[in-house]
Write an enzyme that holds these catalytic residues in place. Structure first.
Site, mmCIF file in Angstrom:
data_model
loop_
_atom_site.group_PDB
_atom_site.id
_atom_site.type_symbol
_atom_site.label_atom_id
_atom_site.label_comp_id
_atom_site.label_asym_id
_atom_site.label_seq_id
_atom_site.Cartn_x
_atom_site.Cartn_y
_atom_site.Cartn_z
ATOM 1 N N ARG A 37 -9.396 -8.627 6.759
ATOM 2 C CA ARG A 37 -9.060 -9.613 5.832
ATOM 3 C C ARG A 37 -7.734 -10.186 6.069
ATOM 4 N NH1 ARG A 37 -7.822 -6.090 0.470
ATOM 5 N NH2 ARG A 37 -5.627 -6.102 0.546
ATOM 6 N N MET A 47 -4.318 -11.906 7.373
ATOM 7 C CA MET A 47 -3.744 -12.193 8.595
ATOM 8 C C MET A 47 -4.613 -11.706 9.593
ATOM 9 S SD MET A 47 0.158 -13.103 8.022
ATOM 10 C CE MET A 47 1.037 -12.120 6.654
ATOM 11 N N ASP A 62 -9.951 -1.485 10.686
ATOM 12 C CA ASP A 62 -9.491 -1.494 9.519
ATOM 13 C C ASP A 62 -10.109 -0.364 8.851
ATOM 14 O OD1 ASP A 62 -9.000 -2.673 6.564
ATOM 15 O OD2 ASP A 62 -8.554 -4.255 7.782
ATOM 16 N N ASP A 72 -8.091 4.033 10.619
ATOM 17 C CA ASP A 72 -7.179 4.348 9.638
ATOM 18 C C ASP A 72 -5.654 4.316 10.880
ATOM 19 O OD1 ASP A 72 -4.783 5.264 8.225
ATOM 20 O OD2 ASP A 72 -6.292 6.814 7.362
ATOM 21 N N ASN A 129 -1.143 -5.134 12.909
ATOM 22 C CA ASN A 129 -1.038 -6.029 11.730
ATOM 23 C C ASN A 129 -1.188 -5.224 10.563
ATOM 24 O OD1 ASN A 129 -1.634 -8.709 10.200
ATOM 25 N ND2 ASN A 129 -3.399 -7.376 9.935
ATOM 26 N N TYR A 146 8.770 -0.780 1.671
ATOM 27 C CA TYR A 146 8.338 -1.684 2.442
ATOM 28 C C TYR A 146 9.282 -2.306 3.404
ATOM 29 C CZ TYR A 146 5.633 -6.154 3.711
ATOM 30 O OH TYR A 146 5.214 -7.049 4.434
ATOM 31 N N LYS A 199 9.580 -2.686 7.679
ATOM 32 C CA LYS A 199 9.407 -3.767 8.462
ATOM 33 C C LYS A 199 10.764 -4.072 9.292
ATOM 34 C CE LYS A 199 5.571 -5.011 7.000
ATOM 35 N NZ LYS A 199 4.421 -5.027 7.872
ATOM 36 N N THR A 205 -2.621 -14.426 1.069
ATOM 37 C CA THR A 205 -3.622 -13.304 1.410
ATOM 38 C C THR A 205 -3.830 -12.412 0.252
ATOM 39 O OG1 THR A 205 -1.890 -11.516 2.244
ATOM 40 C CG2 THR A 205 -2.489 -13.195 3.804
HETATM 41 P P1 NAD Z 1 -4.017 -7.881 3.407
HETATM 42 O O1 NAD Z 1 -3.717 -6.775 2.332
HETATM 43 O O2 NAD Z 1 -4.624 -8.965 3.172
HETATM 44 O O3 NAD Z 1 -4.372 -7.155 4.779
HETATM 45 C C1 NAD Z 1 -3.962 -5.937 5.190
HETATM 46 C C2 NAD Z 1 -5.200 -5.252 5.745
HETATM 47 O O4 NAD Z 1 -4.521 -3.871 6.601
HETATM 48 C C3 NAD Z 1 -6.410 -5.140 5.020
HETATM 49 O O5 NAD Z 1 -7.644 -5.293 5.559
HETATM 50 C C4 NAD Z 1 -6.141 -3.476 4.882
HETATM 51 O O6 NAD Z 1 -7.358 -2.823 4.551
HETATM 52 C C5 NAD Z 1 -5.550 -3.155 5.999
HETATM 53 N N1 NAD Z 1 -5.061 -1.707 6.056
HETATM 54 C C6 NAD Z 1 -4.426 -1.163 5.056
HETATM 55 N N2 NAD Z 1 -4.027 0.207 5.177
HETATM 56 C C7 NAD Z 1 -4.710 0.585 6.639
HETATM 57 C C8 NAD Z 1 -4.695 1.657 7.540
HETATM 58 N N3 NAD Z 1 -3.972 2.738 6.987
HETATM 59 N N4 NAD Z 1 -5.163 1.497 8.704
HETATM 60 C C9 NAD Z 1 -6.131 0.442 8.787
HETATM 61 N N5 NAD Z 1 -5.924 -0.823 8.138
HETATM 62 C C10 NAD Z 1 -5.337 -0.855 7.088
HETATM 63 O O7 NAD Z 1 -2.523 -8.172 3.812
HETATM 64 P P2 NAD Z 1 -1.690 -9.395 4.766
HETATM 65 O O8 NAD Z 1 -0.861 -10.354 4.050
HETATM 66 O O9 NAD Z 1 -2.870 -10.135 5.582
HETATM 67 O O10 NAD Z 1 -0.923 -8.523 5.731
HETATM 68 C C11 NAD Z 1 -0.983 -8.337 7.026
HETATM 69 C C12 NAD Z 1 0.384 -8.007 7.665
HETATM 70 O O11 NAD Z 1 1.311 -8.831 7.416
HETATM 71 C C13 NAD Z 1 1.113 -6.676 6.936
HETATM 72 O O12 NAD Z 1 1.601 -5.828 7.966
HETATM 73 C C14 NAD Z 1 1.987 -7.392 5.917
HETATM 74 O O13 NAD Z 1 2.951 -6.220 5.558
HETATM 75 C C15 NAD Z 1 2.546 -8.407 6.744
HETATM 76 N N6 NAD Z 1 3.253 -9.436 6.125
HETATM 77 C C16 NAD Z 1 2.491 -9.991 4.933
HETATM 78 C C17 NAD Z 1 3.131 -11.033 4.278
HETATM 79 C C18 NAD Z 1 2.603 -12.039 3.263
HETATM 80 O O14 NAD Z 1 3.191 -12.811 2.321
HETATM 81 N N7 NAD Z 1 0.964 -11.924 2.974
HETATM 82 C C19 NAD Z 1 4.533 -11.460 4.436
HETATM 83 C C20 NAD Z 1 4.936 -10.684 5.525
HETATM 84 C C21 NAD Z 1 4.259 -9.816 6.485
#
Ligand code: NAD
Length: 249
Positions: free
Chosen positions: A17, A19, A38, A64, A91, A156, A160, A191
């Protein structure tokens, strides 16, 4: 569609799901074969099924990112099904909004295990396969909060920031193997991760940037695509900020 990833094989963590899913869609449309990893098996399998009609092929594996054995299986799947591995997108990530004083030991460790250790384990598992392929590209997803601070989310933000330097370290280490390593730093992107955050908090972020709205996952995916592709053949150890100008103000 222009086949910017033709003949490439990519492994994307957290691809069910958000990004990661946007990356998977774009990569398949650009001709890559993609292994989606995932914890969300139902969503990941559905997406792989949906993508099977695109130019590239897609398969889902349970991954995982905190488990080295899962990483090894995901890399083995890429090589056995698609022949090689060229691209890794680290990601997967989780968010905790707790500040320095509110974060528990267990919460700190969990965030570090997924966001930071998971990136290291992914690179460690993928690199031998990339060496066998003659090179590759790794993109580690950090955040604007790997570059600047803000109140709260202490664990967090720490992870990062760590990804930013781990990326540069790996870029130096893997350059002789023709493996490029770069980090991407998204701003607030719409997201499921950020859906629970209060509207006023989200507005506080978007109202201070140059482009006064949240980003879309696709807008980050195009940056990830560039770094993953051979178009970025001279780009390694660097940071791509995709934040609507939030950190420019
Ligand atoms: P999201 O929660 O929509 O997707 C994250 C995905 O990672 C999910 O499908 C989740 O099941 C999976 N995940 C979580 N723990 C896991 C594990 N142990 N093993 C495998 N998969 C696992 O989040 P997103 O917003 O799409 O985030 C994607 C990346 O971008 C992340 O690293 C997040 O920190 C980073 N990010 C997000 C934002 C934002 O505003 N959404 C901003 C900056 C950075």
């Amino acid at each position: 569609m222009s086949n910017r990833l033709s003949k490439k094989v990519a492994l994307i963590s957290g691809a069910a799901r958000g990004m990661g899913a946007a990356d998977a869609r774009l990569f398949c449309a650009e001709g890559a074969d993609v292994v989606l990893g995932d914890l969300l098996d139902t969503e990941g399998q559905q997406l792989a099924h949906e993508l099977s009609g695109h130019t590239g092929r897609a398969v889902y594996v349970h991954l995982d990112v905190t488990q080295a054995a899962d990483w090894n299986k995901a890399v083995a799947t890429a090589e056995s099904l698609f022949g090689h591995l060229d691209i890794l997108i680290n990601n997967a990530g989780i968010l905790s909004m707790a500040g320095v004083e509110d974060t528990t030991d267990a919460e700190w460790q969990h965030i570090v295990d997924v966001n930071q250790k998971g990136v290291w384990l992914g690179m460690k598992a993928a690199c031998p396969a990339m060496r066998r392929a003659g090179g590759g590209s790794i993109v580690n997803i950090s955040s604007i909060y790997g570059l600047i601070g803000s109140g709260g989310a202490a664990a967090y933000h720490s992870t990062k920031g760590a990804i930013r330097i781990l990326t540069k370290t790996a870029a130096v280490e893997f350059a002789p193997a023709n493996i490029r390593v770069n980090s991407v730093h998204p701003g607030l992107i719409t997201t499921p991760m950020v859906a629970p955050l209060p509207e006023e908090f989200r507005h506080g972020i978007t109202s201070t940037g140059c482009i006064k709205r949240e980003g879309r996952p696709e807008e980050v995916a195009y940056g990830v695509l560039f770094l993953a592709s051979d178009e970025a053949s001279y780009v390694t150890g660097t940071e791509l900020i995709i934040d609507g100008g939030y950190t420019a103000v």
